[in-house]
Design an enzyme around this catalytic site. Structure first.
Site, PDB file in Angstrom:
ATOM      1  N   TYR A  10       5.671  -3.773 -13.092  1.00 42.64           N
ATOM      2  CA  TYR A  10       4.969  -3.301 -11.901  1.00 42.64           C
ATOM      3  C   TYR A  10       3.453  -3.306 -12.101  1.00 42.64           C
ATOM      4  O   TYR A  10       2.741  -2.503 -11.485  1.00 42.64           O
ATOM      5  CB  TYR A  10       5.455  -1.905 -11.515  1.00 42.64           C
ATOM      6  CG  TYR A  10       6.704  -1.884 -10.636  1.00 42.64           C
ATOM      7  CD1 TYR A  10       6.735  -2.549  -9.405  1.00 42.64           C
ATOM      8  CD2 TYR A  10       7.839  -1.172 -11.014  1.00 42.64           C
ATOM      9  CE1 TYR A  10       7.866  -2.507  -8.594  1.00 42.64           C
ATOM     10  CE2 TYR A  10       8.969  -1.133 -10.202  1.00 42.64           C
ATOM     11  CZ  TYR A  10       8.965  -1.810  -8.993  1.00 42.64           C
ATOM     12  OH  TYR A  10      10.077  -1.766  -8.180  1.00 42.64           O
ATOM     13  N   ASN A  54      14.125   4.504  -4.597  1.00 41.09           N
ATOM     14  CA  ASN A  54      14.668   3.877  -3.388  1.00 41.09           C
ATOM     15  C   ASN A  54      15.734   2.806  -3.673  1.00 41.09           C
ATOM     16  O   ASN A  54      15.861   1.834  -2.950  1.00 41.09           O
ATOM     17  CB  ASN A  54      13.543   3.364  -2.499  1.00 41.09           C
ATOM     18  CG  ASN A  54      12.642   2.390  -3.214  1.00 41.09           C
ATOM     19  OD1 ASN A  54      12.895   2.038  -4.359  1.00 41.09           O
ATOM     20  ND2 ASN A  54      11.597   1.940  -2.544  1.00 41.09           N
ATOM     21  N   LYS A 101      18.097   0.019  -9.004  1.00 37.13           N
ATOM     22  CA  LYS A 101      17.211   0.927  -9.744  1.00 37.13           C
ATOM     23  C   LYS A 101      17.992   2.094 -10.357  1.00 37.13           C
ATOM     24  O   LYS A 101      19.135   2.378  -9.959  1.00 37.13           O
ATOM     25  CB  LYS A 101      16.115   1.442  -8.811  1.00 37.13           C
ATOM     26  CG  LYS A 101      15.142   0.357  -8.337  1.00 37.13           C
ATOM     27  CD  LYS A 101      14.008   0.970  -7.495  1.00 37.13           C
ATOM     28  CE  LYS A 101      13.030  -0.100  -7.034  1.00 37.13           C
ATOM     29  NZ  LYS A 101      11.897   0.497  -6.269  1.00 37.13           N
ATOM     30  N   GLU A 136       9.511 -12.852 -11.749  1.00 41.57           N
ATOM     31  CA  GLU A 136      10.364 -11.708 -12.084  1.00 41.57           C
ATOM     32  C   GLU A 136      11.704 -12.167 -12.677  1.00 41.57           C
ATOM     33  O   GLU A 136      12.222 -11.528 -13.607  1.00 41.57           O
ATOM     34  CB  GLU A 136      10.566 -10.832 -10.836  1.00 41.57           C
ATOM     35  CG  GLU A 136       9.246 -10.155 -10.437  1.00 41.57           C
ATOM     36  CD  GLU A 136       9.307  -9.408  -9.116  1.00 41.57           C
ATOM     37  OE1 GLU A 136      10.392  -9.280  -8.513  1.00 41.57           O
ATOM     38  OE2 GLU A 136       8.241  -8.932  -8.682  1.00 41.57           O
ATOM     39  N   HIS A 143      15.194  -2.945  -5.742  1.00 40.49           N
ATOM     40  CA  HIS A 143      13.935  -3.693  -5.694  1.00 40.49           C
ATOM     41  C   HIS A 143      14.226  -5.076  -5.137  1.00 40.49           C
ATOM     42  O   HIS A 143      15.299  -5.629  -5.355  1.00 40.49           O
ATOM     43  CB  HIS A 143      13.359  -3.831  -7.108  1.00 40.49           C
ATOM     44  CG  HIS A 143      12.307  -4.894  -7.230  1.00 40.49           C
ATOM     45  ND1 HIS A 143      11.013  -4.695  -6.829  1.00 40.49           N
ATOM     46  CD2 HIS A 143      12.370  -6.175  -7.673  1.00 40.49           C
ATOM     47  CE1 HIS A 143      10.316  -5.819  -7.030  1.00 40.49           C
ATOM     48  NE2 HIS A 143      11.125  -6.729  -7.544  1.00 40.49           N
TER      49      HIS A 143
HETATM   50  P1  ATP Z   1       9.930  -2.893  -4.575  1.00 37.80           P
HETATM   51  O1  ATP Z   1       8.739  -3.665  -5.103  1.00 37.80           O
HETATM   52  O2  ATP Z   1      10.448  -1.855  -5.549  1.00 37.80           O
HETATM   53  O3  ATP Z   1      11.004  -3.784  -4.033  1.00 37.80           O
HETATM   54  P2  ATP Z   1       8.586  -2.541  -2.084  1.00 37.80           P
HETATM   55  O4  ATP Z   1       8.125  -3.952  -2.272  1.00 37.80           O
HETATM   56  O5  ATP Z   1       9.366  -2.230  -0.849  1.00 37.80           O
HETATM   57  O6  ATP Z   1       9.445  -2.052  -3.314  1.00 37.80           O
HETATM   58  P3  ATP Z   1       6.024  -1.674  -3.070  1.00 37.80           P
HETATM   59  O7  ATP Z   1       4.860  -1.402  -2.199  1.00 37.80           O
HETATM   60  O8  ATP Z   1       6.045  -2.934  -3.884  1.00 37.80           O
HETATM   61  O9  ATP Z   1       7.340  -1.562  -2.165  1.00 37.80           O
HETATM   62  O10 ATP Z   1       6.175  -0.425  -4.039  1.00 37.80           O
HETATM   63  C1  ATP Z   1       6.914  -0.539  -5.254  1.00 37.80           C
HETATM   64  C2  ATP Z   1       7.714   0.713  -5.469  1.00 37.80           C
HETATM   65  O11 ATP Z   1       6.829   1.798  -5.736  1.00 37.80           O
HETATM   66  C3  ATP Z   1       8.515   1.193  -4.255  1.00 37.80           C
HETATM   67  O12 ATP Z   1       9.755   0.557  -4.136  1.00 37.80           O
HETATM   68  C4  ATP Z   1       8.694   2.655  -4.580  1.00 37.80           C
HETATM   69  O13 ATP Z   1       9.732   2.824  -5.545  1.00 37.80           O
HETATM   70  C5  ATP Z   1       7.367   3.006  -5.231  1.00 37.80           C
HETATM   71  N1  ATP Z   1       6.427   3.568  -4.257  1.00 37.80           N
HETATM   72  C6  ATP Z   1       5.782   2.906  -3.285  1.00 37.80           C
HETATM   73  N2  ATP Z   1       4.982   3.729  -2.581  1.00 37.80           N
HETATM   74  C7  ATP Z   1       5.130   4.948  -3.147  1.00 37.80           C
HETATM   75  C8  ATP Z   1       4.572   6.239  -2.899  1.00 37.80           C
HETATM   76  N3  ATP Z   1       3.687   6.439  -1.910  1.00 37.80           N
HETATM   77  N4  ATP Z   1       4.956   7.254  -3.686  1.00 37.80           N
HETATM   78  C9  ATP Z   1       5.841   7.070  -4.707  1.00 37.80           C
HETATM   79  N5  ATP Z   1       6.399   5.884  -4.998  1.00 37.80           N
HETATM   80  C10 ATP Z   1       6.068   4.840  -4.235  1.00 37.80           C
HETATM   81 MG    MG Z   2       7.215  -4.631  -4.041  1.00 39.63          MG
END
Ligand code: ATP
Ligand code: MG
Length: 141
Positions: free
Chosen positions: A50, A113, A10, A127, A116
């Site tokens: 997303y 974070n 990211k 994806e 992804h």
């Molecule tokens: P990713 O899909 O990016 O691999 P993930 O599957 O671990 O992450 P998801 O629940 O799909 O988590 O959330 C997608 C992304 O949205 C997270 O990686 C993070 O960058 C962001 N995100 C999730 N929860 C929050 C929150 N409460 N506040 C801000 N950003 C968030």
């Molecule tokens: Mg996710």
């Protein structure tokens, strides 16, 4: 197909100079890189990528961040690739990520974070198709 996943380094991790270190983790964890490219998503592309989160309160923050700079997209191959990659990256919130995971070591915050990972075989295929054509995926070494 349970041997492919989609990964992204990211914008926070690229900006912080961790692209090479994260690629090292990918190789050390025995993933084969089928495809890799540097991209910069538009806001509209990030919203499409997303779309599953469009009703979530953090959707604007997330898509603004994901379109804020360079990212690297990767198609990875390994047995049980989806779960193996999610184990390698660690919990969504870096504060909860276990030692040795990519998010523990390189993430900035919950929203920014570092990486992804696709969450299912079905989404991995979708994806990968979002960013790569079939001819861009190279499986022979
Ligand atoms: P990713 O899909 O990016 O691999 P993930 O599957 O671990 O992450 P998801 O629940 O799909 O988590 O959330 C997608 C992304 O949205 C997270 O990686 C993070 O960058 C962001 N995100 C999730 N929860 C929050 C929150 N409460 N506040 C801000 N950003 C968030
Ligand atoms: Mg996710």
């Amino acid at each position: 197909m349970n041997n492919r996943t989609f990964a992204m380094i990211k914008p926070d991790a690229v900006r912080n100079g961790y692209m090479g270190k994260i690629l090292d983790r990918i190789i050390e964890a025995d993933f084969k890189i089928l495809g890799a490219k540097l991209i910069r998503m538009t806001k509209a592309q990030a919203e499409g990528f997303y779309a599953i989160h469009r009703e979530r309160p953090f959707f604007q923050e997330l898509t603004t961040f994901m379109s804020s700079g360079k990212a690297m997209v990767l198609a990875l191959e390994k047995e049980n690739a989806v779960s193996a990659w999610r184990d390698t990256i660690g919990a969504t919130n870096p504060a909860e990520a276990v030692d040795g995971t990519i998010r523990k070591d390189f993430a900035t915050s919950l929203g920014e974070n570092a990486v992804h990972g696709a969450d299912s075989d079905e989404n991995a295929a979708i994806e990968i198709g979002f960013f790569f054509t079939n001819s861009e995926l190279i499986s022979n070494e």
